[in-house]
Scaffold this motif. Structure first.
Motif, mmCIF file in Angstrom:
data_model
loop_
_atom_site.group_PDB
_atom_site.id
_atom_site.type_symbol
_atom_site.label_atom_id
_atom_site.label_comp_id
_atom_site.label_asym_id
_atom_site.label_seq_id
_atom_site.Cartn_x
_atom_site.Cartn_y
_atom_site.Cartn_z
ATOM 1 N N LEU A 52 29.046 10.948 7.137
ATOM 2 C CA LEU A 52 29.047 9.838 8.092
ATOM 3 C C LEU A 52 28.020 10.112 9.186
ATOM 4 C CD1 LEU A 52 32.916 9.271 8.503
ATOM 5 C CD2 LEU A 52 31.327 7.865 7.175
ATOM 6 N N GLU A 53 27.042 9.244 9.283
ATOM 7 C CA GLU A 53 26.010 9.405 10.318
ATOM 8 C C GLU A 53 26.543 8.982 11.673
ATOM 9 O OE1 GLU A 53 22.209 7.271 9.873
ATOM 10 O OE2 GLU A 53 22.723 7.208 7.751
ATOM 11 N N PHE A 54 26.104 9.662 12.702
ATOM 12 C CA PHE A 54 26.346 9.150 14.058
ATOM 13 C C PHE A 54 25.106 9.432 14.906
ATOM 14 C CE2 PHE A 54 27.152 13.152 16.312
ATOM 15 C CZ PHE A 54 27.486 14.024 15.280
ATOM 16 N N PRO A 55 24.827 8.567 15.871
ATOM 17 C CA PRO A 55 23.590 8.732 16.655
ATOM 18 C C PRO A 55 23.791 9.649 17.855
ATOM 19 C CG PRO A 55 24.654 6.682 17.239
ATOM 20 C CD PRO A 55 25.544 7.329 16.215
ATOM 21 N N THR A 56 22.756 10.387 18.184
ATOM 22 C CA THR A 56 22.725 11.058 19.499
ATOM 23 C C THR A 56 21.357 10.789 20.113
ATOM 24 O OG1 THR A 56 21.955 13.129 18.545
ATOM 25 C CG2 THR A 56 24.324 12.931 18.897
ATOM 26 N N ILE A 57 21.231 11.178 21.361
ATOM 27 C CA ILE A 57 19.980 10.949 22.097
ATOM 28 C C ILE A 57 18.833 11.623 21.367
ATOM 29 C CG2 ILE A 57 18.799 11.347 24.302
ATOM 30 C CD1 ILE A 57 21.621 11.739 25.481
ATOM 31 N N SER A 58 17.656 11.019 21.429
ATOM 32 C CA SER A 58 16.472 11.578 20.796
ATOM 33 C C SER A 58 15.309 11.475 21.782
ATOM 34 C CB SER A 58 16.190 10.771 19.521
ATOM 35 O OG SER A 58 15.223 11.393 18.735
ATOM 36 N N VAL A 59 14.754 12.615 22.170
ATOM 37 C CA VAL A 59 13.625 12.562 23.116
ATOM 38 C C VAL A 59 12.400 13.247 22.516
ATOM 39 C CG1 VAL A 59 14.933 12.339 25.267
ATOM 40 C CG2 VAL A 59 14.504 14.612 24.354
ATOM 41 N N GLY A 60 11.281 12.574 22.617
ATOM 42 C CA GLY A 60 10.019 13.096 22.095
ATOM 43 C C GLY A 60 9.102 13.512 23.237
ATOM 44 N N GLU A 61 8.267 14.487 22.962
ATOM 45 C CA GLU A 61 7.455 15.102 24.012
ATOM 46 C C GLU A 61 6.547 14.135 24.763
ATOM 47 O OE1 GLU A 61 7.363 18.368 25.343
ATOM 48 O OE2 GLU A 61 9.279 18.195 24.335
ATOM 49 N N MET A 62 5.831 13.311 24.043
ATOM 50 C CA MET A 62 4.729 12.595 24.685
ATOM 51 C C MET A 62 5.146 11.316 25.397
ATOM 52 S SD MET A 62 2.676 14.812 23.923
ATOM 53 C CE MET A 62 2.542 16.111 22.699
ATOM 54 N N PHE A 63 6.333 10.815 25.093
ATOM 55 C CA PHE A 63 6.684 9.499 25.639
ATOM 56 C C PHE A 63 7.872 9.549 26.603
ATOM 57 C CE2 PHE A 63 5.055 8.069 21.267
ATOM 58 C CZ PHE A 63 3.774 7.864 21.742
ATOM 59 N N THR A 64 8.207 10.727 27.128
ATOM 60 C CA THR A 64 9.392 10.836 27.975
ATOM 61 C C THR A 64 8.984 11.179 29.411
ATOM 62 O OG1 THR A 64 10.615 11.623 26.049
ATOM 63 C CG2 THR A 64 11.652 11.948 28.190
ATOM 64 N N THR A 65 9.437 10.384 30.351
ATOM 65 C CA THR A 65 9.100 10.563 31.765
ATOM 66 C C THR A 65 10.272 11.217 32.509
ATOM 67 O OG1 THR A 65 7.868 8.512 31.634
ATOM 68 C CG2 THR A 65 8.353 9.345 33.842
ATOM 69 N N PRO A 66 10.070 12.191 33.399
ATOM 70 C CA PRO A 66 8.799 12.872 33.639
ATOM 71 C C PRO A 66 8.524 13.981 32.622
ATOM 72 C CG PRO A 66 10.473 13.707 35.134
ATOM 73 C CD PRO A 66 11.126 12.647 34.314
ATOM 74 N N THR A 67 9.561 14.511 31.987
ATOM 75 C CA THR A 67 9.375 15.566 30.994
ATOM 76 C C THR A 67 10.640 15.727 30.168
ATOM 77 O OG1 THR A 67 8.984 17.934 30.665
ATOM 78 C CG2 THR A 67 10.042 17.330 32.720
ATOM 79 N N THR A 68 10.489 16.042 28.900
ATOM 80 C CA THR A 68 11.659 16.157 28.019
ATOM 81 C C THR A 68 12.617 17.266 28.443
ATOM 82 O OG1 THR A 68 10.295 17.520 26.596
ATOM 83 C CG2 THR A 68 10.669 15.238 25.894
ATOM 84 N N MET A 69 12.072 18.297 29.095
ATOM 85 C CA MET A 69 12.947 19.431 29.448
ATOM 86 C C MET A 69 14.061 18.996 30.400
ATOM 87 S SD MET A 69 13.515 22.586 28.788
ATOM 88 C CE MET A 69 14.315 24.028 29.504
#
Ligand code: FES
Length: 563
Positions: free
Chosen positions: A73-90
């Motif tokens: 059973l799939e379930f979604p969680t947050i997904s953050v990518g390096e280049m498109f996340t403000t101010p930084t993925t960390m």
């Protein structure tokens, strides 16, 4: 299926009754009730490009789960990518970890498959799975294929930085830069040099949390689909045997991961992430341990940014199983893995093809005799800092003394670094303050401070740079990172003034600010913490209140078991 856990209404009979109705709603009935339920932590996102190709991989995983007798059973969680996340993925790694942890814990699943890929996703998922501690297995989306321009291999994103610097220096024109840009990220997958994504994938494999061979197989090869199907089968065995992340990610397994980082010239970010994952399990992993293991781990994988090749080449050379086989005399090989076997059993039949020995070197003839990351300490970094000596371009900066040119924030750096009147020479030390976990907040990857344009045009390509932030694992240069404690919490880095002399000796592991103790005490007396008015509510406010320093993994103090 879904018998024991679920929403509580204060009446267990009613809870069972209503759960059964909604199981039927999902399309399952009594004949399915004894099958293991496997959650698939779906991080597909069209915005996180490194995860945008996951759908066929998820389908293959599901086939594996069903073949082995489970219900996926799939379930979604947050997904953050390096280049498109403000101010930084960390800034969001801990949020992904919390989401992952809580959803694994709350949902009626017997085991979980994590699908990582982009830099912060894989460590965040391992952090969450460690805390939830239900049977778990990781797979990544895999690295991109090599890019190519004019017969030269291109890699994201070492070449993003390299060619941008050359453009600013005037050696690459706009048309060439544009043509290069089209080839930097040529296929689906995560960055294909040994940046943070590839490094943490390599660590997940060496710690035993991923099936052998999973880290290096490119996103585009059929092998990744086969590995996905096998991952689906393997989780069923982990559930049946009740093998949990805490059985696999042991103290010894973290030693294996640290040695892996050193042997592959891995990302400096992996230091922070491994410490954070270990602390979720109550395991004390310190910067000193990284230093200790670095000294006795030869650097054997010839992969960029410190080497010459990329993940696609490593895959052809045998991938991480071949690296681990070569490294095995230095590893704890009796540790349990997600195959249900030990690391030793996993690699017993691995043969390293001599044709590829230029990519995976022997322990006797390594690329370098010790590891790719060095921990340095001193009055400037009492809790430590890190540098990648093999990524240093001008080796004179490994032992250097120079005057500080100080930028007090990211904004200050951006405004002044290319000011023609900035008093700076090749031997100056560029310092960036207030860019740490609390200061920025989120410790962005700004540590590869740009070399002032006027020096670039004179032919300068490297300078000693120092900050309390991070740099991308794909970056390079004489860059001291993760200085702790950071400026915003009163660390000595915040007391540096223009013209102060800074001395570094990488071999000795020392980093000193040559200012008298009395003067530093006076500066400290006059120092006051920055007043933050940017984030007064919500997650970013919470982050700033609770994030730990870099030497403790930048997790939240309330999430780490040994804060
Ligand atoms: Fe996702 Fe590089 S942008 S790994």
């Amino acid at each position: 299926m879904i018998k024991k856990t679920g929403t509580s209404y204060g009446d267990e009979g009613f809870s069972q009754f209503i759960r059964m109705a909604f199981q039927r709603h999902l399309g399952y009935d009594e004949t399915d009730y004894d099958k293991p339920v496997i959650g698939i932590c779906n991080t597909f996102s069209e915005i996180n490009r490194c995860h945008s190709h996951l759908k066929p991989i998820i389908e293959a995983i599901k086939h594996g789960v069903i073949m082995a007798g489970g219900i996926p059973l799939e379930f979604p969680t947050i997904s953050v990518g390096e280049m498109f996340t403000t101010p930084t993925t960390m800034l969001y790694r801990n949020l992904v970890a919390m989401d992952t942890e809580e959803m694994i814990a709350a949902q009626p699943i017997d085991g979980v498959i994590l699908i990582g890929g982009c830099d912060k996703m894989t460590p965040a998922q391992l952090m969450g799975a460690a805390s939830a501690n239900k049977p778990a297995i990781m797979i990544t989306g895999g690295p991109m294929n090599n890019g190519e321009y004019n017969g030269k291999t291109l890699g994201a994103c070492s070449d993003c930085r390299f060619f941008w610097q050359e453009y600013k220096a005037g050696t690459v024109n706009e048309t060439e830069l544009n043509d290069i840009n089209k080839q930097l990220a040529p296929t689906a997958g995560h960055c294909m040099v040994m940046g943070s994504a590839s490094t943490i994938a390599a660590c997940a494999e060496s710690m035993g949390m991923m099936l052998p061979g999973t880290a290096a197989a490119p996103a585009t090869v059929n092998e990744r689909l086969r590995l996905a199907k096998e991952t689906g089968k393997a989780i069923i065995n982990l559930v049946k045997e009740n093998i949990r992340p805490s059985d696999i990610m042991t103290k010894n397994a973290f030693d294996n991961a640290v040695r892996t980082v050193m042997a592959v010239g891995g990302s400096s970010n992996s230091v922070i992430h491994l410490i954070a994952i270990a602390r979720r399990l109550g395991i004390k992993l310190t910067l000193d341990r990284f230093d200790e293991l670095s000294k006795s781990t030869p650097f054997i994988a010839n992969i960029r940014p410190a080497g010459e090749y990329q993940m696609e080449d490593l895959y052809k050379a045998g991938g991480m199983p071949a690296v681990l086989k070569e490294l095995s005399p230095l590893l704890h090989v009796d540790e349990m893995t997600v195959t249900g076997k030990t690391l030793k059993e996993n690699i017993v039949d691995v043969k390293i093809n001599p044709v590829y020995r230029h990519i995976i070197r022997t322990l006797e003839e390594p690329l370098y005799s010790n590891g790719g990351i060095k921990v340095i300490k001193g009055n400037l970094a009492p809790a430590g800092a890190v540098i990648k000596p093999k990524a240093v371009m001008n080796k004179k900066f490994l032992k250097h003394k120079g005057n500080a040119v100080v930028f007090t924030s990211l904004q200050d750096m951006e405004q002044r670094v290319n000011d023609p009147n900035l008093e700076v020479t090749e031997d100056s030390v560029l310092v960036l303050q207030n860019a740490g976990p609390v200061g920025a907040p989120g410790m962005p990857e700004a540590g590869m401070i740009p070399i002032p344009d006027k020096l670039l045009k004179q032919g300068v390509r490297d300078m000693l740079r120092l900050s309390d932030c991070r740099m991308s694992g794909t970056a390079f240069g004489s860059v001291v990172l993760h200085v702790a404690p950071e400026a915003a919490v009163g660390g000595p880095i915040g007391l540096i003034k223009d013209g102060d002399v800074i001395e570094i000796d990488v071999e000795k592991g020392s980093l000193e600010l040559l200012v008298s103790e009395e003067e530093l005490a006076e500066r400290k007396k006059n120092w006051s913490p920055p007043s933050f008015d940017d984030y007064t509510t919500g997650y970013k406010w919470l982050y700033r209140q609770h994030v730990l320093q870099a030497d403790k993994g930048c997790d939240f103090d309330f999430s780490a078991k040994n804060s």
